[in-house]
Design a protein around this motif. Structure first.
Motif, PDB file in Angstrom:
ATOM      1  N   SER A 105      -3.976   2.308  12.826  1.00  0.00           N
ATOM      2  CA  SER A 105      -5.323   1.862  12.485  1.00  0.00           C
ATOM      3  C   SER A 105      -5.613   0.427  12.924  1.00  0.00           C
ATOM      4  CB  SER A 105      -5.538   1.968  10.973  1.00  0.00           C
ATOM      5  OG  SER A 105      -4.661   1.089  10.277  1.00  0.00           O
ATOM      6  N   GLU A 106      -4.555  -0.375  13.113  1.00  0.00           N
ATOM      7  CA  GLU A 106      -4.675  -1.798  13.420  1.00  0.00           C
ATOM      8  C   GLU A 106      -5.466  -2.532  12.335  1.00  0.00           C
ATOM      9  OE1 GLU A 106      -5.816  -2.875  17.345  1.00  0.00           O
ATOM     10  OE2 GLU A 106      -4.830  -1.164  18.296  1.00  0.00           O
ATOM     11  N   ASP A 107      -5.498  -1.958  11.140  1.00  0.00           N
ATOM     12  CA  ASP A 107      -6.216  -2.567  10.019  1.00  0.00           C
ATOM     13  C   ASP A 107      -5.305  -3.530   9.267  1.00  0.00           C
ATOM     14  OD1 ASP A 107      -7.901  -3.192   7.971  1.00  0.00           O
ATOM     15  OD2 ASP A 107      -7.676  -1.284   6.919  1.00  0.00           O
ATOM     16  N   GLY A 108      -4.174  -3.002   8.769  1.00  0.00           N
ATOM     17  CA  GLY A 108      -3.207  -3.837   8.074  1.00  0.00           C
ATOM     18  C   GLY A 108      -3.576  -4.173   6.652  1.00  0.00           C
ATOM     19  N   SER A 109      -4.640  -3.581   6.127  1.00  0.00           N
ATOM     20  CA  SER A 109      -5.044  -3.898   4.758  1.00  0.00           C
ATOM     21  C   SER A 109      -4.309  -3.020   3.757  1.00  0.00           C
ATOM     22  CB  SER A 109      -6.550  -3.711   4.588  1.00  0.00           C
ATOM     23  OG  SER A 109      -6.911  -2.353   4.781  1.00  0.00           O
ATOM     24  N   ILE A 110      -4.017  -3.595   2.610  1.00  0.00           N
ATOM     25  CA  ILE A 110      -3.390  -2.866   1.512  1.00  0.00           C
ATOM     26  C   ILE A 110      -3.971  -3.403   0.221  1.00  0.00           C
ATOM     27  CG2 ILE A 110      -1.414  -4.467   1.478  1.00  0.00           C
ATOM     28  CD1 ILE A 110       0.330  -2.098   0.545  1.00  0.00           C
ATOM     29  N   SER A 111      -4.356  -2.522  -0.682  1.00  0.00           N
ATOM     30  CA  SER A 111      -4.992  -2.946  -1.929  1.00  0.00           C
ATOM     31  C   SER A 111      -4.016  -3.717  -2.796  1.00  0.00           C
ATOM     32  CB  SER A 111      -5.527  -1.729  -2.688  1.00  0.00           C
ATOM     33  OG  SER A 111      -4.448  -0.915  -3.130  1.00  0.00           O
ATOM     34  N   LEU A 112      -4.550  -4.469  -3.741  1.00  0.00           N
ATOM     35  CA  LEU A 112      -3.696  -5.219  -4.669  1.00  0.00           C
ATOM     36  C   LEU A 112      -2.758  -4.304  -5.443  1.00  0.00           C
ATOM     37  CD1 LEU A 112      -2.819  -7.794  -6.173  1.00  0.00           C
ATOM     38  CD2 LEU A 112      -4.823  -7.518  -7.645  1.00  0.00           C
TER      39      LEU A 112
END
Length: 338
Positions: A105-112
């Protein structure tokens, strides 16, 4: 992906704990930027990590299956080895699928909650593995240094109880750190320059006073990580001394072969762990630290089944038995279909 699955398992507790301190939440997600400079190699890295992950799961699950079904492997050493394989499966599945998702995805986000969950399973399985390696060292000590008392001391009840305490210690101690993290105030920034959520970057990003977390994690890390390592070193000094006293070279070689695989796993596991966390300056050797993180989280779990399978005749025999069993089943199926 497993990233969403493990959030379902643990998010109820984390969300409840975090909601108890609503004033402590500004950041709702973190950005994992470990792959930010590898845009041209993402496809290659994805394929490589996927292959390693598949082999890691297959190898460790195969060990678990062989120990559970084969009477040849009904011994304390293989009982602890199967626990170690379970630990490796949970450890690598907690981190690698999320890495693969980030690469695609090349996003790299992860929720808290997802970040805290990932840290919890990473910490608890790493701690449990340290204790299991210490138990395996004790098993080798009894087998080589006190062979006459081995059967009475290393019985099935003792193995079950000690492995249960190893898992309980890892899960409980990491829970204490997790609760303290849930009480922390994350107000920004939200960038983690790594591939997964570790304790150190979470402490650095916290806007709260983290003194209690640092003291608690240092004390328990020393007790549950450093002390097992010291115990293993001392135990193997005693083991090697007793092997040296064996009069015949054949006897010495046979005795050493029974613990060489465990020594290789310990050296790889603790070598990477110590190098990764005893770095003099994270900022100066950021790339080295990330490379070691990849080695520790992706490659090391693969070494467990490889090391124990290459030089272990009993594992080879058990594997052949399984292959023969599957061959018989396939032949029966083919005959029935005809």
């Amino acid at each position: 992906m497993f990233h969403n699955h493990h959030l379902m398992v643990f998010s109820i507790f984390i969300n409840y704990t975090v909601k108890m301190y609503p004033e402590n939440i500004n950041v709702t997600e973190f950005m994992l930027t470990g792959f930010k400079n590898l845009h041209n190699f993402r496809a290659l890295i994805f394929i490589l990590f996927l292959i390693i992950y598949i082999f890691t799961l297959s190898g460790n699950l195969l060990i678990i299956l062989m120990v559970a079904t084969n009477a040849r492997l009904c011994s304390p050493m293989y009982f602890f080895l199967s626990n170690l394989s379970i630990c490796e499966v949970v450890f690598t599945t907690n981190i690698v699928p999320n890495m693969l998702d980030d690469l695609l995805s090349e996003d790299g986000s992860i929720s808290l909650p997802g970040c805290l969950t990932q840290y919890y399973f990473f910490s608890s399985t790493a701690t449990t593995e340290c204790l299991l390696l210490a138990l395996m060292a004790y098993d080798r000590y009894l087998a080589i240094c006190r062979p006459l008392h081995y059967s009475s001391l290393m019985n099935f009840q003792f193995c079950c109880q000690t492995s249960m305490w190893a898992w309980l210690a890892g899960l409980t101690i990491s829970m204490v750190t997790l609760i303290l993290l849930c009480k922390s105030h994350f107000c920004g920034p939200n960038i983690i320059d790594n591939f997964f959520c570790d304790l150190s970057p979470l402490i650095e990003l916290s806007c709260s006073n983290t003194f209690l977390i640092e003291i608690e994690s240092f004390i328990f890390a020393s007790i549950l990580t450093l002390l097992p390592f010291v115990y293993i070193i001392v135990t193997y000094i005693i083991i090697l001394y007793n092997i040296y006293k064996i009069p015949s070279s054949t006897g010495r070689k046979k005795a050493f072969s029974t613990c060489s695989s465990h020594l290789a796993v310990v050296a790889t596991y603790y070598g990477t762990l110590i190098t990764m966390y005893v770095a003099p300056s994270r900022k100066q050797i950021s790339s080295i630290s990330k490379a070691l993180s990849l080695l520790y989280t992706v490659v090391t779990p693969l070494l467990n089944p490889i090391v124990y399978s290459l030089r272990n005749k009993e594992i080879h025999i058990a594997l052949n038995d399984i292959l023969k069993h599957f061959n018989i089943l396939f032949n029966k199926h083919d005959n029935l279909s005809l």
